[in-house]
Design a protein around this motif. Structure first.
Motif, PDB file in Angstrom:
ATOM      1  N   CYS A 182       1.425 -75.644  29.112  1.00 23.49           N
ATOM      2  CA  CYS A 182       0.907 -76.560  27.883  1.00 23.49           C
ATOM      3  C   CYS A 182       0.701 -77.620  28.217  1.00 23.49           C
ATOM      4  N   ASP A 183       1.201 -78.050  29.419  1.00 21.17           N
ATOM      5  CA  ASP A 183       0.772 -79.539  29.957  1.00 21.17           C
ATOM      6  C   ASP A 183      -0.450 -79.741  30.629  1.00 21.17           C
ATOM      7  N   ASP A 184      -0.523 -78.870  31.658  1.00 22.96           N
ATOM      8  CA  ASP A 184      -1.353 -78.923  32.748  1.00 22.96           C
ATOM      9  C   ASP A 184      -1.756 -77.268  33.269  1.00 22.96           C
ATOM     10  N   PHE A 185      -2.671 -76.635  32.634  1.00 19.77           N
ATOM     11  CA  PHE A 185      -2.920 -75.209  32.740  1.00 19.77           C
ATOM     12  C   PHE A 185      -3.252 -75.064  34.010  1.00 19.77           C
ATOM     13  N   TYR A 186      -4.229 -76.224  34.621  1.00 17.76           N
ATOM     14  CA  TYR A 186      -4.807 -75.941  36.112  1.00 17.76           C
ATOM     15  C   TYR A 186      -3.888 -76.050  37.019  1.00 17.76           C
ATOM     16  N   ARG A 187      -2.786 -76.940  36.994  1.00 21.44           N
ATOM     17  CA  ARG A 187      -1.745 -76.833  37.946  1.00 21.44           C
ATOM     18  C   ARG A 187      -0.523 -75.630  37.587  1.00 21.44           C
ATOM     19  N   LYS A 234     -15.728 -86.976  46.260  1.00 21.52           N
ATOM     20  CA  LYS A 234     -16.433 -88.156  45.703  1.00 21.52           C
ATOM     21  C   LYS A 234     -18.060 -87.551  45.635  1.00 21.52           C
ATOM     22  N   LEU A 235     -18.344 -87.057  46.743  1.00 23.74           N
ATOM     23  CA  LEU A 235     -19.841 -86.744  46.948  1.00 23.74           C
ATOM     24  C   LEU A 235     -20.368 -85.769  45.863  1.00 23.74           C
ATOM     25  N   ARG A 236     -19.411 -84.872  45.419  1.00 25.98           N
ATOM     26  CA  ARG A 236     -19.658 -83.747  44.372  1.00 25.98           C
ATOM     27  C   ARG A 236     -19.570 -84.538  43.153  1.00 25.98           C
ATOM     28  N   ILE A 237     -18.733 -85.392  42.871  1.00 29.69           N
ATOM     29  CA  ILE A 237     -18.591 -85.874  41.309  1.00 29.69           C
ATOM     30  C   ILE A 237     -19.939 -86.938  41.328  1.00 29.69           C
ATOM     31  N   THR A 238     -20.303 -87.425  42.444  1.00 32.70           N
ATOM     32  CA  THR A 238     -21.476 -88.359  42.455  1.00 32.70           C
ATOM     33  C   THR A 238     -22.670 -87.839  41.982  1.00 32.70           C
ATOM     34  N   THR A 239     -23.006 -86.733  42.746  1.00 34.87           N
ATOM     35  CA  THR A 239     -24.381 -85.877  42.721  1.00 34.87           C
ATOM     36  C   THR A 239     -24.330 -84.599  41.918  1.00 34.87           C
ATOM     37  N   ARG A 240     -23.215 -83.971  41.542  1.00 36.43           N
ATOM     38  CA  ARG A 240     -23.499 -82.596  41.030  1.00 36.43           C
ATOM     39  C   ARG A 240     -23.363 -82.730  39.199  1.00 36.43           C
ATOM     40  N   VAL A 241     -24.125 -81.512  38.972  1.00 38.81           N
ATOM     41  CA  VAL A 241     -24.219 -81.453  37.344  1.00 38.81           C
ATOM     42  C   VAL A 241     -23.096 -80.579  36.683  1.00 38.81           C
ATOM     43  N   HIS A 242     -22.140 -80.228  37.672  1.00 33.15           N
ATOM     44  CA  HIS A 242     -20.672 -79.634  37.261  1.00 33.15           C
ATOM     45  C   HIS A 242     -19.666 -80.538  37.270  1.00 33.15           C
ATOM     46  N   SER A 243     -18.982 -80.268  36.288  1.00 33.80           N
ATOM     47  CA  SER A 243     -17.618 -81.192  36.482  1.00 33.80           C
ATOM     48  C   SER A 243     -16.809 -80.573  37.714  1.00 33.80           C
ATOM     49  N   PRO A 244     -15.923 -81.263  38.289  1.00 31.27           N
ATOM     50  CA  PRO A 244     -14.857 -80.672  38.978  1.00 31.27           C
ATOM     51  C   PRO A 244     -14.071 -79.491  38.614  1.00 31.27           C
ATOM     52  N   PRO A 245     -13.804 -78.646  39.555  1.00 32.90           N
ATOM     53  CA  PRO A 245     -13.097 -77.187  39.082  1.00 32.90           C
ATOM     54  C   PRO A 245     -12.047 -77.613  38.167  1.00 32.90           C
ATOM     55  N   GLU A 246     -11.210 -78.814  38.420  1.00 30.58           N
ATOM     56  CA  GLU A 246     -10.042 -78.808  37.705  1.00 30.58           C
ATOM     57  C   GLU A 246     -10.236 -78.915  36.096  1.00 30.58           C
ATOM     58  N   PHE A 247     -11.424 -79.614  36.005  1.00 34.44           N
ATOM     59  CA  PHE A 247     -11.754 -79.926  34.532  1.00 34.44           C
ATOM     60  C   PHE A 247     -12.596 -78.915  33.612  1.00 34.44           C
ATOM     61  N   ARG A 248     -12.875 -77.809  34.604  1.00 36.10           N
ATOM     62  CA  ARG A 248     -13.527 -76.644  34.100  1.00 36.10           C
ATOM     63  C   ARG A 248     -12.614 -75.681  33.627  1.00 36.10           C
ATOM     64  N   VAL A 249     -11.606 -75.993  33.921  1.00 32.63           N
ATOM     65  CA  VAL A 249     -10.168 -75.260  33.461  1.00 32.63           C
ATOM     66  C   VAL A 249      -9.597 -75.926  32.087  1.00 32.63           C
ATOM     67  N   LEU A 250      -9.235 -77.116  32.444  1.00 34.15           N
ATOM     68  CA  LEU A 250      -8.606 -78.078  31.237  1.00 34.15           C
ATOM     69  C   LEU A 250      -9.448 -78.139  30.159  1.00 34.15           C
ATOM     70  N   GLY A 251     -10.981 -78.490  30.497  1.00 32.71           N
ATOM     71  CA  GLY A 251     -11.471 -78.789  29.063  1.00 32.71           C
ATOM     72  C   GLY A 251     -11.926 -77.502  28.499  1.00 32.71           C
ATOM     73  N   PRO A 252     -12.425 -76.521  28.916  1.00 37.47           N
ATOM     74  CA  PRO A 252     -12.679 -75.345  27.853  1.00 37.47           C
ATOM     75  C   PRO A 252     -11.355 -74.833  27.396  1.00 37.47           C
ATOM     76  N   MET A 253     -10.358 -74.819  28.150  1.00 33.87           N
ATOM     77  CA  MET A 253      -9.035 -73.961  27.644  1.00 33.87           C
ATOM     78  C   MET A 253      -8.493 -75.035  26.340  1.00 33.87           C
ATOM     79  N   SER A 254      -8.552 -76.107  26.648  1.00 38.51           N
ATOM     80  CA  SER A 254      -7.754 -77.012  25.725  1.00 38.51           C
ATOM     81  C   SER A 254      -8.655 -77.191  24.322  1.00 38.51           C
TER      82      SER A 254
END
Length: 675
Positions: A92-97, A629-649
């Motif tokens: 319940c604190d950090d499901f990704y980790r 850093k390159l991924r965050i700067t150029t990609r349209v997807h959030s980093p994988p960690e937030f693709r877990v934390l965001g939708p599930m929360s």
């Protein structure tokens, strides 16, 4: 990832098939068998009557073996999930980790990679399978497309020939294209040069035509039954987000040094090259600055600006549009002044006109020929590719170049995706997996339609349109049956020529062939069941095409002071939230029909909790800092960690399944839901 056994699938297969399924799974787990799906399935119906008394002992042994294999497979699945987890973290604190902490702790990124994730692990296995198929010796009766692919691969692998040729193939091309001023100093004649004529030559040679203006053919946003010409801003040599920062940026400085290094290797004086190419880079930075940022390219309506070529000529008169289109589209098709073109960024074309007039021809020529050189480096000898790798080390953090066979397999996979898909399907793919995927996607679609009936922010007219779109959405699962049809493959690749010899020329021939195919589509109606566009079976990905209203499924935390751009990633974030909700509802419906699943050994979690663990396991990823850093700067997807934390929360169902108190990180008071 947690694997579900579908009772429907189970019941419609014989005992031997079931046994082989588990036995193969067991072998895959224990011996890392890669060609498991090539094992033949034996149907009892094909055998004569079996004496039950005579075979009784063996039958009992078979049943015991099947059970042992089933248990071993479950243990392997459970072990994979447990290895990825970190049970010391409170879910319940950090499901990704909680789900991926073990993966983050124990995963070592190989020297020739910039990241490791669930997809890359599957891709590595896929890559080995493809290599085995591609390197098989051609048989006399093999379809011609398979032979073309293998010739291309052999040209890539033939480093002896590549080293013998050195930089000669690129030097010849540069000369035919009018020469690179930075290499010619005083012998380059400005009066004889035209940027338009050079773009026409690029088209004929097989290089990109999009260095100033991007031209592509695609289905019409407003009428997906027909194709149309799109005009867009230039394709840049590196991300606009970096270039717009100018030479003060570390990555842009590295890019400039790389430009000078390549020019020097090709024979330029370094000081002169630095002086000349700085002007070229400044021109590219201006191109970046007049381009729309990704945040302003999300509104499709704002990007849809149709006009005839006659209207285009009046609005942007410095470019001879009739000549430009007809020269580039030749010999495939032609246009008249009544042809409608969609201009995606009119402001870019306006500013480009000014820039092309204000910029000296030498600077424009140096820029174009730099782009030609840059796009050719990967196909040349080791000396010049080493310099390319030094640049990649700075940008991505790689410490070692990948093996030659990997490079060549990747090149073949991206450029011959249809033939590679045909090879893969014929050797490895199990039709049952395709049927199961079709069933899964159907269930998810059903749940999404139910969601559309319940959301309260849509008016009835919009809801009706959304329901119609959801119901008419075309699905492309795994592979089209045409990949098994030699005649159709031969017909599609009839005009392609690849002969033994220059790797660079092979790549340019293929590029020219692909561009011609794209232009041919302009005069054809959009066929949503057309197989070539959906034949990339040997990839690990899934995506939705808004212009074709189709979904395709193939076979297979930040501590750097960086911020994820919420505007750029907005669309994908909404998709992640809606996707996990539809999948969860589909899973619950499956359980309602088939009953709850048994627990996996060592995992004391309910079926619903395992759903969330399985979903999170999909995104277990580890990156080199430079790559992240390159991924965050150029990609349209959030980093994988937030693709877990965001939708599930954002999902009340998640909080309920894990009993997360209100106000914890995974159960915030304020939640966001579109679907």
């Amino acid at each position: 990832m947690y694997l579900h056994v579908n009772p429907k699938w189970w019941k419609r297969h014989s005992v031997v098939e079931r046994g082989l399924t588990f036995t193969i799974g067991f072998l895959l787990a224990v011996n890392n068998v890669e060609n498991c799906e090539a094992v033949p399935i034996i149907h009892l119906s094909s055998l004569s009557k079996v004496n039950g008394v005579t075979t009784q002992g063996e039958n009992i042994a078979d049943n015991g073996g099947i059970k042992a294999a089933y248990l071993a497979y479950n243990e392997w699945t459970a072990s994979s999930i447990l290895e990825n987890m970190d049970p010391t973290v409170e879910p319940c604190d950090d499901f990704y980790r909680f789900a991926c902490g073990g993966f983050l702790r124990d995963t070592m990124i190989p020297d020739d990679k910039t990241s490791v994730n669930t997809f890359s692990i599957i891709s590595d296995k896929l890559q080995k399978q493809l290599r085995a198929s591609i390197e098989e010796e051609s048989k006399p009766d093999d379809p011609r497309p398979f032979k073309l692919l293998k010739t291309y691969y052999q040209n890539c692998m033939n480093t002896t020939h590549i080293e013998e040729e050195g930089m000669d193939p690129l030097h010849r091309n540069l000369k035919e294209l009018g020469g690179w001023p930075v290499l010619m100093i005083n012998s380059w004649v400005e009066e004889n040069w035209s940027w338009k004529d050079t773009v026409y030559k690029l088209r004929n040679k097989g290089y990109s035509i999009n260095y100033f203006i991007n031209i592509r053919i695609d289905s019409d946003y407003k009428n997906s039954s027909k194709n149309i010409i799109y005009l867009d801003q230039a394709t840049l040599g590196m991300s606009r987000k970096y270039l717009s920062r100018g030479l003060r940026d570390k990555i842009v400085k590295a890019y400039f040094n790389y430009m000078v290094d390549i020019a020097q290797i090709l024979g330029a004086d370094r000081d002169y090259a630095a002086e000349q190419l700085k002007e070229s880079l400044e021109f590219e930075i201006k191109l970046a600055n007049i381009s729309l940022p990704s945040e302003k390219r999300r509104n499709i309506t704002a990007l849809y600006n149709p006009m005839t070529i006659a209207e285009l000529s009046k609005r942007f008169p410095s470019i001879p549009w009739m000549e430009y289109f007809n020269t580039i589209l030749a010999p495939i098709t032609s246009v008249t002044e009544d042809e409608v073109v969609v201009v995606k960024a009119p402001s870019f074309i306006t500013e480009l006109e000014k820039l092309l007039v204000q910029t000296p021809k030498r600077v424009l020529a140096n820029y174009l020929m730099w782009r030609v050189a840059d796009s050719s480096v990967s196909y040349l000898n080791d000396e010049i590719r080493k310099q390319q790798f030094e640049f990649f080390k700075i940008v991505e953090g790689k410490t070692e170049r990948e093996s030659r066979w990997k490079k060549c397999t990747n090149s073949v996979s991206s450029r011959f995706s249809t033939i590679v898909g045909a090879l893969y399907v014929r050797k490895y793919f199990n039709g049952n997996a395709k049927n199961d995927a079709i069933e899964m996607v159907s269930q998810i679609r059903t749940q999404f339609i139910k969601i559309l009936h319940t959301i309260d922010w849509m008016d009835n007219k919009t809801r009706e349109a959304a329901l119609e779109k959801a119901q008419s959405m075309t699905t492309y699962i795994a592979y089209p049956d045409e990949l098994l049809d030699d005649k159709k493959l031969k017909k599609f690749y009839k005009k392609l020529e690849i002969s033994s010899g220059s790797y660079l020329e092979s790549a340019l021939n293929l590029s020219r062939f692909r561009k011609n195919n794209t232009f041919e589509a302009l005069r054809k109606p959009v066929n949503k069941s057309e197989w070539i566009s959906h034949s990339k079976s040997a990839i690990v990905n899934a995506f939705y095409s808004p212009t074709k209203n189709s979904i395709r499924q193939s076979l297979k935390g930040l501590k750097m002071g960086l911020k994820v751009n919420g505007v750029t990633t907005q669309g994908e974030n909404i998709a992640d939230n809606g996707g996990i909700k539809a999948a969860y509802l589909a899973y619950n419906e499956w359980v309602r029909r088939n009953g709850p699943e048994a627990q996996l050994p060592g995992l004391n979690y309910t079926g619903r909790q395992m759903f969330w663990l399985s979903a999170a396991n999909t995104w277990c990823s580890k990156f080199r800092p430079e790559k992240l850093k390159l991924r965050i700067t150029t990609r349209v997807h959030s980093p994988p960690e937030f693709r877990v934390l965001g939708p599930m929360s954002n999902m009340p169902e998640f909080s309920k399944d894990f009993n997360c108190p209100l106000g914890t990180k995974m159960n915030p008071k304020d939640k966001c839901a579109v679907w």
